[in-house]
Design a protein around this motif. Structure first.
Motif, PDB file in Angstrom:
ATOM      1  N   THR A  17      38.617  68.330  27.989  1.00  0.00           N
ATOM      2  CA  THR A  17      38.353  66.972  27.556  1.00  0.00           C
ATOM      3  C   THR A  17      38.898  65.985  28.569  1.00  0.00           C
ATOM      4  N   LYS A  18      40.109  66.218  29.089  1.00  0.00           N
ATOM      5  CA  LYS A  18      40.695  65.309  30.070  1.00  0.00           C
ATOM      6  C   LYS A  18      39.821  65.214  31.308  1.00  0.00           C
ATOM      7  N   THR A  19      39.271  66.321  31.763  1.00  0.00           N
ATOM      8  CA  THR A  19      38.420  66.332  32.941  1.00  0.00           C
ATOM      9  C   THR A  19      37.164  65.506  32.693  1.00  0.00           C
ATOM     10  N   GLN A  20      36.575  65.664  31.513  1.00  0.00           N
ATOM     11  CA  GLN A  20      35.349  64.948  31.204  1.00  0.00           C
ATOM     12  C   GLN A  20      35.591  63.452  31.090  1.00  0.00           C
ATOM     13  N   SER A  21      36.781  63.027  30.657  1.00  0.00           N
ATOM     14  CA  SER A  21      37.012  61.617  30.436  1.00  0.00           C
ATOM     15  C   SER A  21      37.781  60.947  31.573  1.00  0.00           C
ATOM     16  N   ALA A  22      38.117  61.678  32.621  1.00  0.00           N
ATOM     17  CA  ALA A  22      38.885  61.107  33.725  1.00  0.00           C
ATOM     18  C   ALA A  22      38.000  60.228  34.606  1.00  0.00           C
ATOM     19  N   LYS A  23      38.610  59.178  35.133  1.00  0.00           N
ATOM     20  CA  LYS A  23      37.879  58.323  36.064  1.00  0.00           C
ATOM     21  C   LYS A  23      37.629  59.100  37.343  1.00  0.00           C
ATOM     22  N   ARG A  24      36.406  59.067  37.792  1.00  0.00           N
ATOM     23  CA  ARG A  24      36.072  59.737  39.050  1.00  0.00           C
ATOM     24  C   ARG A  24      36.447  58.877  40.240  1.00  0.00           C
ATOM     25  N   VAL A  25      36.268  57.566  40.093  1.00  0.00           N
ATOM     26  CA  VAL A  25      36.647  56.614  41.142  1.00  0.00           C
ATOM     27  C   VAL A  25      37.310  55.415  40.462  1.00  0.00           C
ATOM     28  N   PRO A  26      38.627  55.428  40.308  1.00  0.00           N
ATOM     29  CA  PRO A  26      39.283  54.299  39.657  1.00  0.00           C
ATOM     30  C   PRO A  26      39.119  53.021  40.483  1.00  0.00           C
ATOM     31  N   ALA A  27      38.840  51.923  39.800  1.00  0.00           N
ATOM     32  CA  ALA A  27      38.623  50.651  40.480  1.00  0.00           C
ATOM     33  C   ALA A  27      39.950  49.980  40.817  1.00  0.00           C
ATOM     34  N   ILE A  28      40.003  49.422  42.030  1.00  0.00           N
ATOM     35  CA  ILE A  28      41.128  48.587  42.432  1.00  0.00           C
ATOM     36  C   ILE A  28      40.557  47.324  43.061  1.00  0.00           C
ATOM     37  N   ARG A  94      26.924  40.233  40.568  1.00  0.00           N
ATOM     38  CA  ARG A  94      27.043  41.388  41.450  1.00  0.00           C
ATOM     39  C   ARG A  94      28.495  41.518  41.878  1.00  0.00           C
ATOM     40  N   VAL A  95      28.981  42.753  41.896  1.00  0.00           N
ATOM     41  CA  VAL A  95      30.287  43.049  42.467  1.00  0.00           C
ATOM     42  C   VAL A  95      30.049  44.088  43.552  1.00  0.00           C
ATOM     43  N   LEU A  96      30.392  43.741  44.787  1.00  0.00           N
ATOM     44  CA  LEU A  96      30.210  44.659  45.907  1.00  0.00           C
ATOM     45  C   LEU A  96      31.486  45.471  46.086  1.00  0.00           C
ATOM     46  N   PHE A  97      31.312  46.772  46.349  1.00  0.00           N
ATOM     47  CA  PHE A  97      32.459  47.669  46.485  1.00  0.00           C
ATOM     48  C   PHE A  97      32.155  48.776  47.467  1.00  0.00           C
ATOM     49  N   TYR A  98      33.200  49.517  47.840  1.00  0.00           N
ATOM     50  CA  TYR A  98      33.027  50.764  48.571  1.00  0.00           C
ATOM     51  C   TYR A  98      34.024  51.757  48.007  1.00  0.00           C
ATOM     52  N   VAL A  99      33.789  53.042  48.280  1.00  0.00           N
ATOM     53  CA  VAL A  99      34.701  54.093  47.848  1.00  0.00           C
ATOM     54  C   VAL A  99      35.536  54.478  49.062  1.00  0.00           C
ATOM     55  N   ASP A 100      36.859  54.280  48.943  1.00  0.00           N
ATOM     56  CA  ASP A 100      37.739  54.486  50.097  1.00  0.00           C
ATOM     57  C   ASP A 100      38.128  55.960  50.262  1.00  0.00           C
ATOM     58  N   LYS A 102      40.770  57.429  49.624  1.00  0.00           N
ATOM     59  CA  LYS A 102      41.541  57.946  48.484  1.00  0.00           C
ATOM     60  C   LYS A 102      40.669  58.072  47.240  1.00  0.00           C
ATOM     61  N   ASN A 103      39.352  57.952  47.418  1.00  0.00           N
ATOM     62  CA  ASN A 103      38.369  58.079  46.349  1.00  0.00           C
ATOM     63  C   ASN A 103      38.561  57.013  45.268  1.00  0.00           C
ATOM     64  N   ARG A 104      38.831  55.772  45.722  1.00  0.00           N
ATOM     65  CA  ARG A 104      38.968  54.637  44.810  1.00  0.00           C
ATOM     66  C   ARG A 104      37.811  53.675  45.039  1.00  0.00           C
ATOM     67  N   MET A 105      37.393  53.040  43.977  1.00  0.00           N
ATOM     68  CA  MET A 105      36.340  52.029  44.015  1.00  0.00           C
ATOM     69  C   MET A 105      37.009  50.691  44.345  1.00  0.00           C
ATOM     70  N   VAL A 106      36.888  50.243  45.582  1.00  0.00           N
ATOM     71  CA  VAL A 106      37.559  49.024  46.025  1.00  0.00           C
ATOM     72  C   VAL A 106      36.602  47.849  45.825  1.00  0.00           C
ATOM     73  N   LEU A 107      36.951  46.944  44.899  1.00  0.00           N
ATOM     74  CA  LEU A 107      36.108  45.795  44.574  1.00  0.00           C
ATOM     75  C   LEU A 107      36.317  44.722  45.642  1.00  0.00           C
ATOM     76  N   LEU A 108      35.287  44.497  46.453  1.00  0.00           N
ATOM     77  CA  LEU A 108      35.400  43.671  47.654  1.00  0.00           C
ATOM     78  C   LEU A 108      34.996  42.214  47.464  1.00  0.00           C
ATOM     79  N   HIS A 109      33.943  41.979  46.663  1.00  0.00           N
ATOM     80  CA  HIS A 109      33.388  40.627  46.571  1.00  0.00           C
ATOM     81  C   HIS A 109      32.545  40.537  45.303  1.00  0.00           C
TER      82      HIS A 109
END
Length: 138
Positions: A17-28, A94-100, A102-109
């Motif tokens: 269950t933890k695996t299924q509900s874990a964030k794949r790319v946490p946003a920062i 629109r929110v522009l982002f990239y995945v860094d 460290k596998n994080r979703m970096v919210l850029l603009h």
């Protein structure tokens, strides 16, 4: 009657269950050298209370479901993606982002679209913010 498969005997969620509900790319939030977080500031300044909630729900969809395609997320080229959110009053955010690395979703603009095509200026700003982030500003 036994316990459901996703709960341990002690009542805690199983690792499945933890695996299924874990964030794949946490946003920062992208942070500038001076400590500002432009996307967070933009979100807080939106005019209608429901705006932030709707955008947040779409960001959460990407965090938990990455990779996500249309209609929520679209690649913009060179590693930049957009989260697409329909708002009230016929507005589109629109929110522009990239995945860094460290596998994080970096919210850029973040911005409210005013034309059908995302402007070159908005994309250029997101790319500059990405370059700064990659160089270790954050």
């Amino acid at each position: 009657m036994g316990k459901p498969k996703d709960v341990k005997r002690d009542g805690s969620p199983s690792s499945e269950t933890k695996t299924q509900s874990a964030k794949r790319v946490p946003a920062i939030f992208y942070r500038t050298e001076s400590g500002r977080e432009p996307v967070r500031e933009w979100l807080k300044a939106l005019p209608y209370p429901d705006d932030t909630k709707r955008i947040g729900e779409d960001i959460k969809t990407v965090e938990f479901g990455w990779p996500v395609g249309m209609p929520v997320c679209r690649p913009m080229g060179r590693g930049i993606y957009e989260v697409r959110t329909g708002l009230t009053h016929n507005r589109i955010a629109r929110v522009l982002f990239y995945v860094d690395a460290k596998n994080r979703m970096v919210l850029l603009h973040g911005f409210i679209k005013k034309t059908q095509k995302t402007s070159d200026e908005d994309l250029a700003l997101a790319r500059r913010n990405r370059e700064k982030h990659e160089k270790g500003v954050q």
